[in-house]
Write a protein that holds these residues in place. Structure first.
Motif, short mmCIF file in Angstrom:
data_model
loop_
_atom_site.label_atom_id
_atom_site.label_comp_id
_atom_site.label_asym_id
_atom_site.label_seq_id
_atom_site.Cartn_x
_atom_site.Cartn_y
_atom_site.Cartn_z
N HIS A 66 -8.66 -7.10 -6.67
CA HIS A 66 -7.08 -6.58 -5.68
C HIS A 66 -6.63 -5.85 -5.21
O HIS A 66 -6.74 -5.10 -6.31
CB HIS A 66 -6.75 -7.73 -6.57
N GLU A 67 -5.77 -6.15 -4.23
CA GLU A 67 -4.97 -5.08 -3.64
C GLU A 67 -3.92 -4.42 -5.36
O GLU A 67 -3.64 -5.80 -5.92
CB GLU A 67 -4.25 -4.53 -2.44
N ARG A 68 -3.53 -3.48 -4.99
CA ARG A 68 -2.44 -3.09 -5.91
C ARG A 68 -1.09 -3.89 -6.04
O ARG A 68 -0.78 -4.57 -6.85
CB ARG A 68 -1.75 -1.51 -5.52
N THR A 104 -7.86 -2.34 -5.84
CA THR A 104 -7.98 -1.38 -4.88
C THR A 104 -7.40 -1.20 -3.06
O THR A 104 -6.46 -1.02 -3.03
CB THR A 104 -9.24 -2.78 -3.86
N SER A 105 -7.51 -0.34 -2.81
CA SER A 105 -7.07 0.53 -1.36
C SER A 105 -7.15 -0.03 -0.78
O SER A 105 -7.68 -0.96 -0.28
CB SER A 105 -8.61 1.53 -0.79
N HIS A 106 -5.87 -0.56 0.02
CA HIS A 106 -4.65 -1.01 1.06
C HIS A 106 -6.10 -0.91 2.29
O HIS A 106 -6.38 -0.07 2.28
CB HIS A 106 -3.44 -0.70 0.92
N GLN A 107 -6.36 -2.21 2.78
CA GLN A 107 -6.25 -2.93 3.10
C GLN A 107 -5.85 -2.46 4.91
O GLN A 107 -4.70 -3.18 4.91
CB GLN A 107 -7.48 -3.76 3.81
#
Length: 305
Positions: A66-68, A104-107
């Motif tokens: 999951h993103e931050r 995970t790194s922001h898409q």
């Protein structure tokens, strides 16, 4: 005994006791999602086993997929329940203290919107000769930048044709099986949107014989996908890029920015809680406009003797 109480079991009880009926259904669904994730990640973890280390590991496991920002929301839900558990004496200390939020790194999600000539081509495909249909719905969002649920919540008495405004003060809960009116996303979403004269004429004719307090576009259960698929067919017929209904909102805002409308005015029109949201959403357009402004500044300065 506290040592036998599973964390997920406690969270579910806490959620049902403190959140059910106290928050909007769409918000409560997020708590339910947190509960499901907790069950998946730590089905047997007890309150007694909770420590800063075990809690941090739980967050890390969640953050792997999951993103931050999503991880932060997950953490806030859990932290709220655990602070109550601490106050009740069910745990000895706060295991969430100094927790590190990863993710995970922001898409970068590409914002899809139409340029002015593309939007015009799309609008040319609309059938606005008959009674209420999705074509009018698409026209309304294109001209106002309303959110999907806001547009569904529009009633004939939302319009003030004499003053050429549309009042947004409610939405339609299309995600619920029961439907019904619901509050706006936030206080800033309650607003009056100025309308152009052409839109005023079109909707004054359309709503003339409709019940004043009934939603114009709701005829039974409404699905977002239904309207998106219809819009997709229109886009293909108009030979323009396929966008979603939400993309119409982005199109509306983008065209205003390109036309030189201030960020503050666009933010108010969209119902954003602050200009930061508008700036972050349309940063690519704002940067492009700033580059154009810099060229103008340099040409002006170069002309000075």
């Amino acid at each position: 005994m506290t040592e036998n109480v599973r964390f997920c079991q406690y969270f579910k009880q806490w959620m049902e006791l403190y959140k059910a009926g106290a928050v909007r259904p769409v918000t409560y669904q997020k708590y339910e999602m947190t509960y499901k994730q907790l069950v998946a990640l730590a089905p047997n973890m007890t309150l007694e086993e909770l420590s800063r280390l075990t809690y941090q590991q739980l967050l890390n496991d969640y953050a792997e997929t999951h993103e931050r920002q999503t991880t932060m929301d997950f953490h806030r839900h859990l932290k709220s329940s655990l602070l109550d558990a601490l106050e009740e004496g069910m745990i000895g200390r706060d295991p969430t203290r100094k927790a590190i939020i990863k993710g995970t790194s922001h898409q970068q999600h590409k914002i899809k919107f139409l340029h002015q000539y593309e939007l015009q081509a799309l609008l040319n495909e609309l059938d606005l000769a008959g009674e209420v249909n999705w074509d009018y719905f698409i026209l309304l969002i294109s001209k106002t930048g309303l959110r999907f649920a806001e547009a569904l919540g529009v009633t004939p008495d939302s319009f003030d044709f004499a003053h050429q405004t549309l009042t947004v003060d409610k939405t339609w809960d299309y995600k619920s099986s029961l439907g019904g009116f619901a509050p706006t996303k936030n206080e800033s979403s309650v607003r009056k949107i100025p309308l152009d004269w052409q839109t005023v004429i079109q909707f004054s004719q359309l709503t003339k014989h409709l019940p004043e307090d009934k939603p114009i576009f709701v005829q039974g259960k409404v699905y977002n996908d239904t309207v998106n698929h219809y819009l997709e067919r229109l886009c293909k017929r108009a030979q323009v890029p396929v966008i979603s209904v939400h993309g119409l909102r982005h199109t509306h805002a983008s065209l205003l920015l390109y036309a030189g409308v201030s960020i503050a005015s666009v933010a108010r029109r969209l119902g954003h809680s602050n200009m930061t949201t508008t700036q972050q959403t349309y940063i690519h357009i704002i940067q492009e406009l700033e580059n154009q402004d810099n060229d103008k500044v340099m040409k002006h300065l170069a002309s000075l003797i």
